[in-house]
Design a protein around this motif. Structure first.
Motif, PDB file in Angstrom:
ATOM      1  N   CYS A 186       0.829  -1.431   0.082  1.00  0.00           N
ATOM      2  CA  CYS A 186      -0.422  -0.153   0.400  1.00  0.00           C
ATOM      3  C   CYS A 186       0.946   1.203  -0.088  1.00  0.00           C
ATOM      4  O   CYS A 186       0.603   2.265  -0.489  1.00  0.00           O
ATOM      5  N   LYS A 226      -7.697  -1.011   3.503  1.00  0.00           N
ATOM      6  CA  LYS A 226      -8.533   0.487   3.333  1.00  0.00           C
ATOM      7  C   LYS A 226      -8.115   1.467   4.087  1.00  0.00           C
ATOM      8  O   LYS A 226      -7.984   3.051   4.389  1.00  0.00           O
ATOM      9  N   LYS A 231      -6.378   1.625  -4.089  1.00  0.00           N
ATOM     10  CA  LYS A 231      -7.016   0.156  -4.401  1.00  0.00           C
ATOM     11  C   LYS A 231      -5.712  -0.770  -4.574  1.00  0.00           C
ATOM     12  O   LYS A 231      -4.692  -0.515  -5.976  1.00  0.00           O
ATOM     13  N   ASP A 233      -3.553  -4.744  -6.500  1.00  0.00           N
ATOM     14  CA  ASP A 233      -3.986  -5.529  -7.444  1.00  0.00           C
ATOM     15  C   ASP A 233      -3.610  -6.923  -6.418  1.00  0.00           C
ATOM     16  O   ASP A 233      -2.527  -7.025  -6.110  1.00  0.00           O
TER      17      ASP A 233
END
Ligand code: PEP
Ligand code: MG
Length: 373
Positions: A186, A226, A231, A233
């Protein structure tokens, strides 16, 4: 290099690398890897400055102490994953959760026993000479390690508490690893890179094992993503290394987005050979006597192990048509095994970085051979 480029034009199999650290990941890219098919996280645990913290985690007498040690390991693992994802930007990286039996992270019983005996002798000499026992605490620590090694001792560690069984027994280890993986990915995503994460749960024999472990970890992945507001993959999948997993692949594929054939263990378990014992003791005799033509740990046994793999791919894809299948055992870098992988419809092979050029050529040969038939 031109012939490698030609091979790349022809081949259908993807070629990935087995790489556990940033140096190997870079090497893998230089050799033309299209991703990492196996990142063995235990090698990160073995590094000199980390091992004491890993040992604290194993020695912890309560969940609280274990969590404390895991909190120290998390940033180290996150750092490793961050570097690897960064190097492999835009390419898939399959990270395998902790697999080996925990005793592998502890010292040999015999050496701790000897250290404890020496300390006891020194301590009693001190007691006689100056009426002090300054080594009591160190001796107590050694005795605790001895007790722990004894509780972790197993008759057959390769078939004991390892793989997903570790994650079921101590879920907090897997949870820490998944937090580290997703935090690293992230963060990179926030920095504008494109990490492609594949989390691999090892040594599954039953779909219920996979489901239990995966359901817990998927929640942690989602929470982490979150919290970063990005977003990402990612996939959760499993290794097929136990014959029962291969035989029940239809069920397992319902819970796994990819299969990676761990043919080292699959060979070991299908033959019922312990690799270290077999290669050191009787495989040379089997080869000499003509009982076997090749060492099945080097050249995939297509008749037995390969049959299980073929069946597993077929059953798995019946349940999940887009199931991605690869091989990450040592056979992933052996030409005849790679050609076999192509014939059963694998998507990729994964091997040590140095074998990547061989794998690229063999994958192209597989296509040429298929056309000839
Ligand atoms: C395998 O079993 O083929 C595998 C890749 O896992 P290990 O680390 O046990 O060799
Ligand atoms: Mg294995």
């Amino acid at each position: 290099m031109e012939y490698l480029a030609i091979a790349d034009e022809i081949r259908k199999l993807g070629v990935r690398a087995n790489a556990d650290n940033p140096i190997d990941a870079k090497k893998a890219l230089e050799f033309g890897a299209e991703g990492i098919g196996l990142c063995r996280t235990e090698h990160m645990f073995m590094e000199q400055e980390r091992l004491p913290v890993v040992q604290d985690m194993i020695m912890a007498e309560s969940e609280g102490f274990r969590q404390e040690a895991l909190n120290k390991i998390l940033p180290m693992q996150k750092g490793d994953f961050y570097e690897i994802f960064k190097i492999m930007d835009g390419k898939p990286v399959t990270i395998r959760l902790l697999d080996p039996p925990l005793h592998e992270f502890l010292p040999e019983l015999i050496s701790v026993l000897m250290e404890a005996e020496q300390l006891k002798i020194t301590n009693s000499l001190m007691k006689n000479l100056v009426n002090q026992s300054p080594l009591d605490n160190v001796i107590n620590e050694k005795m605790a390690i001895i007790a722990k090694i004894r509780t972790l001792e197993e008759e057959n560690p390769m078939m004991g508490l390892r793989g997903c069984r570790l994650g079921i027994t101590w879920p907090e280890i897997n949870e820490m690893q998944v937090r580290a993986i997703f935090q690293a990915a992230c963060q990179l995503k926030k920095e504008g890179l494109n990490p492609i994460v594949e989390v691999m749960i090892p040594l599954i024999g039953m779909v219920s094992e996979l489901k239990l472990v995966k359901d817990d970890l998927v929640k942690i992945a989602a929470e982490t993503i979150k919290s970063y507001g990005v977003k990402l993959d990612y996939k959760f999948g499993t290794m097929i290394e136990i014959p029962r997993a291969a035989l029940t692949s239809g069920e397992i594929a319902k819970e796994a987005e990819f299969f990676s054939f761990g043919t080292n263990d699959l060979t070991q378990m299908t033959y019922g050979f312990s690799r270290d014992d077999a290669e050191g003791k009787f495989i040379p005799i089997y080869l000499e006597e003509g009982i076997m033509k090749e060492n099945p740990f080097e050249v995939l046994d297509q008749t037995g192990v390969g049959r299980l793999m073929k069946m597993s791919v077929e059953e798995g894809r019946k349940a999940r048509p887009d199931l991605k299948c690869g091989i990450c055992g040592e056979h992933g870098g052996e030409p005849s095994s790679i050609i076999f992988g192509h014939t059963i419809g694998l998507n990729y092979v994964s091997c040590s970085p140095f074998r990547i050029p061989i794998a690229r050529i063999a994958a192209a040969q597989a296509v040429v051979l298929e056309k000839k038939q």
